[in-house]
Design an enzyme around this catalytic site. Structure first.
Site, PDB file in Angstrom:
ATOM      1  N   ASP A  21      14.410  -8.439  58.204  1.00 29.51           N
ATOM      2  CA  ASP A  21      14.984  -7.150  58.604  1.00 29.51           C
ATOM      3  C   ASP A  21      14.085  -5.981  58.190  1.00 29.51           C
ATOM      4  O   ASP A  21      13.369  -6.061  57.187  1.00 29.51           O
ATOM      5  CB  ASP A  21      16.383  -7.007  57.968  1.00 29.51           C
ATOM      6  CG  ASP A  21      17.200  -5.920  58.640  1.00 29.51           C
ATOM      7  OD1 ASP A  21      16.861  -5.512  59.764  1.00 29.51           O
ATOM      8  OD2 ASP A  21      18.193  -5.475  58.031  1.00 29.51           O
ATOM      9  N   ASN A  23      12.107  -3.989  60.587  1.00 25.59           N
ATOM     10  CA  ASN A  23      10.977  -3.678  61.484  1.00 25.59           C
ATOM     11  C   ASN A  23      11.071  -2.253  62.029  1.00 25.59           C
ATOM     12  O   ASN A  23      10.077  -1.525  62.066  1.00 25.59           O
ATOM     13  CB  ASN A  23      10.969  -4.625  62.691  1.00 25.59           C
ATOM     14  CG  ASN A  23      10.654  -6.054  62.300  1.00 25.59           C
ATOM     15  OD1 ASN A  23      10.283  -6.325  61.167  1.00 25.59           O
ATOM     16  ND2 ASN A  23      10.806  -6.964  63.251  1.00 25.59           N
ATOM     17  N   SER A  66      19.877 -12.035  66.767  1.00 26.76           N
ATOM     18  CA  SER A  66      21.286 -12.402  66.616  1.00 26.76           C
ATOM     19  C   SER A  66      22.047 -12.215  67.927  1.00 26.76           C
ATOM     20  O   SER A  66      21.569 -11.530  68.844  1.00 26.76           O
ATOM     21  CB  SER A  66      21.936 -11.534  65.530  1.00 26.76           C
ATOM     22  OG  SER A  66      22.097 -10.211  65.995  1.00 26.76           O
ATOM     23  N   GLU A  68      24.480 -10.410  68.226  1.00 23.60           N
ATOM     24  CA  GLU A  68      24.782  -8.969  68.255  1.00 23.60           C
ATOM     25  C   GLU A  68      23.574  -8.141  68.721  1.00 23.60           C
ATOM     26  O   GLU A  68      23.741  -7.038  69.243  1.00 23.60           O
ATOM     27  CB  GLU A  68      25.218  -8.485  66.867  1.00 23.60           C
ATOM     28  CG  GLU A  68      26.597  -8.946  66.429  1.00 23.60           C
ATOM     29  CD  GLU A  68      26.644 -10.421  66.014  1.00 23.60           C
ATOM     30  OE1 GLU A  68      25.605 -10.975  65.616  1.00 23.60           O
ATOM     31  OE2 GLU A  68      27.736 -11.026  66.118  1.00 23.60           O
ATOM     32  N   ASN A  69      22.374  -8.688  68.533  1.00 25.83           N
ATOM     33  CA  ASN A  69      21.176  -7.921  68.913  1.00 25.83           C
ATOM     34  C   ASN A  69      21.068  -7.690  70.430  1.00 25.83           C
ATOM     35  O   ASN A  69      20.324  -6.816  70.875  1.00 25.83           O
ATOM     36  CB  ASN A  69      19.891  -8.591  68.399  1.00 25.83           C
ATOM     37  CG  ASN A  69      19.706  -8.484  66.901  1.00 25.83           C
ATOM     38  OD1 ASN A  69      19.134  -9.364  66.262  1.00 25.83           O
ATOM     39  ND2 ASN A  69      20.176  -7.391  66.307  1.00 25.83           N
ATOM     40  N   GLU A 208      21.376 -19.663  47.019  1.00 26.81           N
ATOM     41  CA  GLU A 208      21.025 -18.529  46.167  1.00 26.81           C
ATOM     42  C   GLU A 208      20.603 -17.395  47.096  1.00 26.81           C
ATOM     43  O   GLU A 208      19.863 -17.614  48.063  1.00 26.81           O
ATOM     44  CB  GLU A 208      19.852 -18.893  45.244  1.00 26.81           C
ATOM     45  CG  GLU A 208      20.182 -19.962  44.227  1.00 26.81           C
ATOM     46  CD  GLU A 208      21.289 -19.543  43.259  1.00 26.81           C
ATOM     47  OE1 GLU A 208      21.353 -18.355  42.902  1.00 26.81           O
ATOM     48  OE2 GLU A 208      22.087 -20.419  42.871  1.00 26.81           O
TER      49      GLU A 208
HETATM   50  C1  IPE Z   1      20.033  -9.215  61.453  1.00 25.46           C
HETATM   51  O1  IPE Z   1      19.446  -7.956  61.420  1.00 25.46           O
HETATM   52  C2  IPE Z   1      19.485 -10.007  62.578  1.00 25.46           C
HETATM   53  C3  IPE Z   1      18.080 -10.370  62.465  1.00 25.46           C
HETATM   54  C4  IPE Z   1      17.294 -10.155  61.472  1.00 25.46           C
HETATM   55  C5  IPE Z   1      17.548 -11.070  63.610  1.00 25.46           C
HETATM   56  P1  IPE Z   1      20.163  -6.692  62.054  1.00 25.46           P
HETATM   57  O2  IPE Z   1      19.294  -5.526  61.774  1.00 25.46           O
HETATM   58  O3  IPE Z   1      20.502  -6.937  63.468  1.00 25.46           O
HETATM   59  O4  IPE Z   1      21.515  -6.632  61.221  1.00 25.46           O
HETATM   60  P2  IPE Z   1      22.505  -5.443  60.940  1.00 25.46           P
HETATM   61  O5  IPE Z   1      22.955  -4.911  62.260  1.00 25.46           O
HETATM   62  O6  IPE Z   1      21.760  -4.407  60.171  1.00 25.46           O
HETATM   63  O7  IPE Z   1      23.607  -6.041  60.134  1.00 25.46           O
HETATM   64  C1  IPE Z   2      14.675  -6.897  62.312  1.00 19.73           C
HETATM   65  O1  IPE Z   2      14.330  -5.559  62.225  1.00 19.73           O
HETATM   66  C2  IPE Z   2      14.340  -7.493  63.660  1.00 19.73           C
HETATM   67  C3  IPE Z   2      15.511  -7.798  64.491  1.00 19.73           C
HETATM   68  C4  IPE Z   2      16.749  -7.632  64.166  1.00 19.73           C
HETATM   69  C5  IPE Z   2      15.233  -8.318  65.820  1.00 19.73           C
HETATM   70  P1  IPE Z   2      15.247  -4.411  62.815  1.00 19.73           P
HETATM   71  O2  IPE Z   2      14.864  -4.185  64.231  1.00 19.73           O
HETATM   72  O3  IPE Z   2      16.673  -4.706  62.576  1.00 19.73           O
HETATM   73  O4  IPE Z   2      14.792  -3.183  61.935  1.00 19.73           O
HETATM   74  P2  IPE Z   2      15.715  -2.061  61.285  1.00 19.73           P
HETATM   75  O5  IPE Z   2      16.786  -2.767  60.505  1.00 19.73           O
HETATM   76  O6  IPE Z   2      16.272  -1.266  62.409  1.00 19.73           O
HETATM   77  O7  IPE Z   2      14.803  -1.296  60.410  1.00 19.73           O
HETATM   78 MG    MG Z   3      17.945  -4.347  61.056  1.00 19.01          MG
END
Ligand code: IPE
Ligand code: IPE
Ligand code: MG
Length: 246
Positions: A21, A23, A66, A68-69, A208
């Site tokens: 998480d 990026n 995910s 949800e993504n 853990e």
């Molecule tokens: C969780 O990260 C999913 C992945 C790393 C692929 P998200 O950035 O989508 O999660 P939330 O929305 O902050 O919980």
């Molecule tokens: C994780 O990084 C990658 C995916 C969930 C695909 P994010 O895209 O969630 O990055 P933040 O959380 O918005 O910084």
């Molecule tokens: Mg994220």
């Protein structure tokens, strides 16, 4: 001191899972668009896969996308899928050279055709590799997975294939996407968020948990070593007392 040298090879997690998480925030901090963060995130994937294989971790599972993504802006979703195809094409050679088997968990048929096809190809080509299993969680949601298990089991009960009494942990394990993986021993989440976000809820029952503020594109080999050293200094009691363990 050399972090890698501090890792005890006889106390490695059998299954390491990572919620990659941060990026988007990484890119934003640099005044760049989110997608650049994802691109740089793939470099960390490479680093962590390589380090895990080197130190002898048998199972590595990465949360890449995910269920949800899918709700993210269309352009971001498209770019993530393109990046997946690009990475698969690029990394197949490295997977073969390092004897790494690729697997995937999640609702894979939801992926765009091209990504799905490329993924299945790499899975097929690497299926006999045995040094490490790398599993990508793609269009993965733990609740969806659990619903899938319940549907399959009720169907089997209905058709007299199994009895209600026979339902136990091992039957449930067999119906999860992760049926050929052991329970998660260590779960790492980067970017300072302290949550699970619908990842492997059943499988992390006794894992853990390790949280770090480092954003995924900055997470490199040494950060993984630090997490492993931390893990190796913990006492995993599984409900027992400390005295019972020694
Ligand atoms: C969780 O990260 C999913 C992945 C790393 C692929 P998200 O950035 O989508 O999660 P939330 O929305 O902050 O919980
Ligand atoms: C994780 O990084 C990658 C995916 C969930 C695909 P994010 O895209 O969630 O990055 P933040 O959380 O918005 O910084
Ligand atoms: Mg994220």
């Amino acid at each position: 001191m050399d972090l890698k040298a501090q890792i005890q090879s006889n106390k490695l997690p059998n299954h390491l899972a990572i919620i990659m998480d941060g990026n988007g925030r990484w890119a934003k901090q640099k005044g760049m668009v989110r997608v650049i963060g994802h691109e740089n995130g793939t470099k960390s994937v490479r680093d962590v896969v390589e380090a895990s294989a080197e130190i002898g971790i048998k199972n590595l599972t990465l949360y890449a996308f995910s269920t949800e993504n899918w709700k993210r802006p269309k352009l971001e979703v498209q770019t993530l899928m393109k990046l997946l195809v690009k990475s698969l094409k690029k990394e197949i050679k490295t997977l073969q050279e390092n004897n790494i088997r690729l697997m995937a968990i999640g609702n894979l048929s939801d992926l765009p055709k091209k990504a799905h096809k490329e993924l299945l190809e790499v899975i097929e080509k690497t299926k006999n590799n045995s040094h490490m299993t790398l599993t990508l969680a793609l269009s993965y949601g733990s609740r969806e997975e659990i619903i899938k298990v319940i549907k399959e089991l009720t169907d089997k009960v209905k058709n007299n294939i199994i009895s209600v009494e026979s339902i136990d942990e091992s039957i449930i394990n067999k119906h999860l996407y992760t049926h050929n993986l052991p329970d998660v021993d260590l779960l790492i989440r980067t970017s300072g968020e302290h949550r699970i976000s619908n990842f492997l809820l059943w499988q992390i029952a006794y894992a853990e948990l390790y949280f770090t503020d480092i954003l995924w594109p900055d997470f490199k080999k040494d950060n993984l070593y630090e997490a492993l050293i931390d893990y190796q200094n913990r006492e995993r009691r599984f409900g027992k007392t400390s005295e019972q363990l020694s």
